[in-house]
Design a protein around this motif. Structure first.
Motif, PDB file in Angstrom:
ATOM      1  N   LEU A  51       0.813  -1.223   0.000  1.00  0.00           N
ATOM      2  CA  LEU A  51       0.000   0.000   0.000  1.00  0.00           C
ATOM      3  C   LEU A  51       0.841   1.265   0.000  1.00  0.00           C
ATOM      4  N   SER A  52       2.008   1.202   0.610  1.00  0.00           N
ATOM      5  CA  SER A  52       2.829   2.410   0.730  1.00  0.00           C
ATOM      6  C   SER A  52       3.984   2.435  -0.267  1.00  0.00           C
ATOM      7  N   ASN A  53       3.944   1.515  -1.231  1.00  0.00           N
ATOM      8  CA  ASN A  53       4.964   1.461  -2.273  1.00  0.00           C
ATOM      9  C   ASN A  53       6.361   1.276  -1.695  1.00  0.00           C
ATOM     10  N   GLY A  54       6.489   0.289  -0.807  1.00  0.00           N
ATOM     11  CA  GLY A  54       7.804  -0.074  -0.287  1.00  0.00           C
ATOM     12  C   GLY A  54       8.064   0.309   1.151  1.00  0.00           C
ATOM     13  N   GLY A  55       7.074   0.850   1.838  1.00  0.00           N
ATOM     14  CA  GLY A  55       7.244   1.194   3.249  1.00  0.00           C
ATOM     15  C   GLY A  55       7.047  -0.015   4.140  1.00  0.00           C
ATOM     16  N   THR A  56       7.479   0.100   5.392  1.00  0.00           N
ATOM     17  CA  THR A  56       7.289  -0.968   6.370  1.00  0.00           C
ATOM     18  C   THR A  56       6.762  -0.364   7.663  1.00  0.00           C
ATOM     19  N   TYR A  57       6.455  -1.218   8.621  1.00  0.00           N
ATOM     20  CA  TYR A  57       5.959  -0.705   9.897  1.00  0.00           C
ATOM     21  C   TYR A  57       6.996   0.178  10.574  1.00  0.00           C
ATOM     22  N   ARG A  58       8.265  -0.035  10.266  1.00  0.00           N
ATOM     23  CA  ARG A  58       9.319   0.797  10.854  1.00  0.00           C
ATOM     24  C   ARG A  58       9.230   2.245  10.366  1.00  0.00           C
ATOM     25  N   ASP A  59       8.519   2.441   9.261  1.00  0.00           N
ATOM     26  CA  ASP A  59       8.357   3.775   8.693  1.00  0.00           C
ATOM     27  C   ASP A  59       7.126   4.492   9.252  1.00  0.00           C
ATOM     28  N   SER A  60       6.449   3.903  10.208  1.00  0.00           N
ATOM     29  CA  SER A  60       5.156   4.447  10.653  1.00  0.00           C
ATOM     30  C   SER A  60       5.256   5.852  11.231  1.00  0.00           C
ATOM     31  N   LYS A  61       6.419   6.259  11.686  1.00  0.00           N
ATOM     32  CA  LYS A  61       6.586   7.623  12.191  1.00  0.00           C
ATOM     33  C   LYS A  61       6.481   8.645  11.057  1.00  0.00           C
ATOM     34  N   LYS A  62       6.685   8.174   9.811  1.00  0.00           N
ATOM     35  CA  LYS A  62       6.664   9.061   8.657  1.00  0.00           C
ATOM     36  C   LYS A  62       5.319   9.014   7.925  1.00  0.00           C
ATOM     37  N   VAL A  63       4.306   8.475   8.575  1.00  0.00           N
ATOM     38  CA  VAL A  63       3.004   8.302   7.943  1.00  0.00           C
ATOM     39  C   VAL A  63       2.432   9.655   7.521  1.00  0.00           C
ATOM     40  N   VAL A  64       2.022   9.737   6.271  1.00  0.00           N
ATOM     41  CA  VAL A  64       1.417  10.979   5.806  1.00  0.00           C
ATOM     42  C   VAL A  64       0.104  10.763   5.069  1.00  0.00           C
ATOM     43  N   THR A  65      -0.124   9.606   4.503  1.00  0.00           N
ATOM     44  CA  THR A  65      -1.347   9.398   3.745  1.00  0.00           C
ATOM     45  C   THR A  65      -2.290   8.482   4.507  1.00  0.00           C
ATOM     46  N   ASN A  66      -3.559   8.600   4.192  1.00  0.00           N
ATOM     47  CA  ASN A  66      -4.554   7.727   4.814  1.00  0.00           C
ATOM     48  C   ASN A  66      -4.234   6.267   4.558  1.00  0.00           C
ATOM     49  N   ILE A  67      -3.817   5.967   3.347  1.00  0.00           N
ATOM     50  CA  ILE A  67      -3.614   4.582   2.963  1.00  0.00           C
ATOM     51  C   ILE A  67      -2.460   3.932   3.709  1.00  0.00           C
ATOM     52  N   ARG A  69      -1.722   4.428   6.643  1.00  0.00           N
ATOM     53  CA  ARG A  69      -2.115   4.287   8.047  1.00  0.00           C
ATOM     54  C   ARG A  69      -3.078   3.136   8.282  1.00  0.00           C
ATOM     55  N   ILE A  70      -3.396   2.407   7.265  1.00  0.00           N
ATOM     56  CA  ILE A  70      -4.464   1.422   7.364  1.00  0.00           C
ATOM     57  C   ILE A  70      -4.176   0.318   8.382  1.00  0.00           C
ATOM     58  N   ILE A  71      -2.937  -0.087   8.526  1.00  0.00           N
ATOM     59  CA  ILE A  71      -2.589  -1.130   9.492  1.00  0.00           C
ATOM     60  C   ILE A  71      -2.081  -0.494  10.783  1.00  0.00           C
ATOM     61  N   LEU A  72      -1.054   0.313  10.691  1.00  0.00           N
ATOM     62  CA  LEU A  72      -0.536   1.028  11.865  1.00  0.00           C
ATOM     63  C   LEU A  72      -0.682   2.521  11.628  1.00  0.00           C
ATOM     64  N   SER A  73      -1.528   3.142  12.408  1.00  0.00           N
ATOM     65  CA  SER A  73      -1.902   4.532  12.152  1.00  0.00           C
ATOM     66  C   SER A  73      -0.879   5.553  12.628  1.00  0.00           C
ATOM     67  N   GLY A  74       0.006   5.148  13.534  1.00  0.00           N
ATOM     68  CA  GLY A  74       0.901   6.121  14.151  1.00  0.00           C
ATOM     69  C   GLY A  74       0.279   6.749  15.392  1.00  0.00           C
ATOM     70  N   GLN A  75      -0.994   6.469  15.621  1.00  0.00           N
ATOM     71  CA  GLN A  75      -1.701   6.904  16.832  1.00  0.00           C
ATOM     72  C   GLN A  75      -1.670   5.717  17.791  1.00  0.00           C
ATOM     73  N   ASN A  76      -0.610   5.622  18.548  1.00  0.00           N
ATOM     74  CA  ASN A  76      -0.353   4.420  19.334  1.00  0.00           C
ATOM     75  C   ASN A  76      -0.889   4.506  20.753  1.00  0.00           C
ATOM     76  N   LEU A  77      -1.223   3.350  21.272  1.00  0.00           N
ATOM     77  CA  LEU A  77      -1.582   3.194  22.680  1.00  0.00           C
ATOM     78  C   LEU A  77      -0.300   2.756  23.386  1.00  0.00           C
ATOM     79  N   THR A  78       0.526   3.707  23.744  1.00  0.00           N
ATOM     80  CA  THR A  78       1.890   3.425  24.209  1.00  0.00           C
ATOM     81  C   THR A  78       1.940   2.690  25.545  1.00  0.00           C
TER      82      THR A  78
END
Length: 165
Positions: A51-67, A69-78
């Motif tokens: 979905l992110s054209n080569g991104g991984t969950y490790r990139d979740s801090k750089k999330v910018v598009t809705n798509i 964020r579909i699995i890991l939104s970056g809005q974490n329950l820390t």
């Protein structure tokens, strides 16, 4: 990678309660009929990759598009990190935004992004450790499940909570 992901649909009000008291999440039993949930097994990072054209969950801090964020939104329950659980959520409004993006993505577009060597090199999926290597159809089938799940959540006005353990 042995981590499994699941996604649960929740009422927005209950999600807000969990955000305030994050350990409330531990009271959820996804097998109960009151929660609609899906298990993505170990394919969740492959879906993020496609979905992110080569991104991984490790990139979740750089999330910018809705798509992306579909699995890991970056809005974490820390607070759940202390229990060995990575959890993030999408509000009911964000779920609707995501499905509007998901329905625009074609199988052909996702197929053009599939690269098992790059996925293995980036730690998305260890193809070498499996006797039967998953192919594009494996990840696409899980993507279809995710899309249907989010479409259902959007229609019902539900929020979602993804957890990985």
């Amino acid at each position: 990678m042995g981590l499994r992901a699941s996604i649960i649909q929740l009422d927005q009000e209950y999600l807000e309660k969990i955000i305030i008291n994050q350990t409330e999440f531990l009271n959820i039993d996804p097998s109960e009929n009151i929660y609609k949930s899906i298990d993505l097994d170990k394919s969740w990072d492959g879906i993020i990759f496609l979905l992110s054209n080569g991104g991984t969950y490790r990139d979740s801090k750089k999330v910018v598009t809705n798509i992306s964020r579909i699995i890991l939104s970056g809005q974490n329950l820390t607070e759940l990190d202390n229990y060995g659980i990575t959890a993030s959520y999408l509000t009911s409004k964000q779920v609707k935004q995501c499905i509007n993006e998901l329905i625009k993505i074609t199988e052909k577009k996702l197929y053009s992004r599939f690269d098992s060597k790059l996925m293995s090199d980036r730690g998305v999926y260890d193809f070498d450790s499996f006797i039967m290597n998953p192919d594009f159809k494996h990840f696409f089938n899980y993507y279809q499940i995710v899309k249907e799940f989010y479409n259902d959540a959007a229609k019902k006005g539900k929020a979602t909570l993804t957890y990985i353990s």
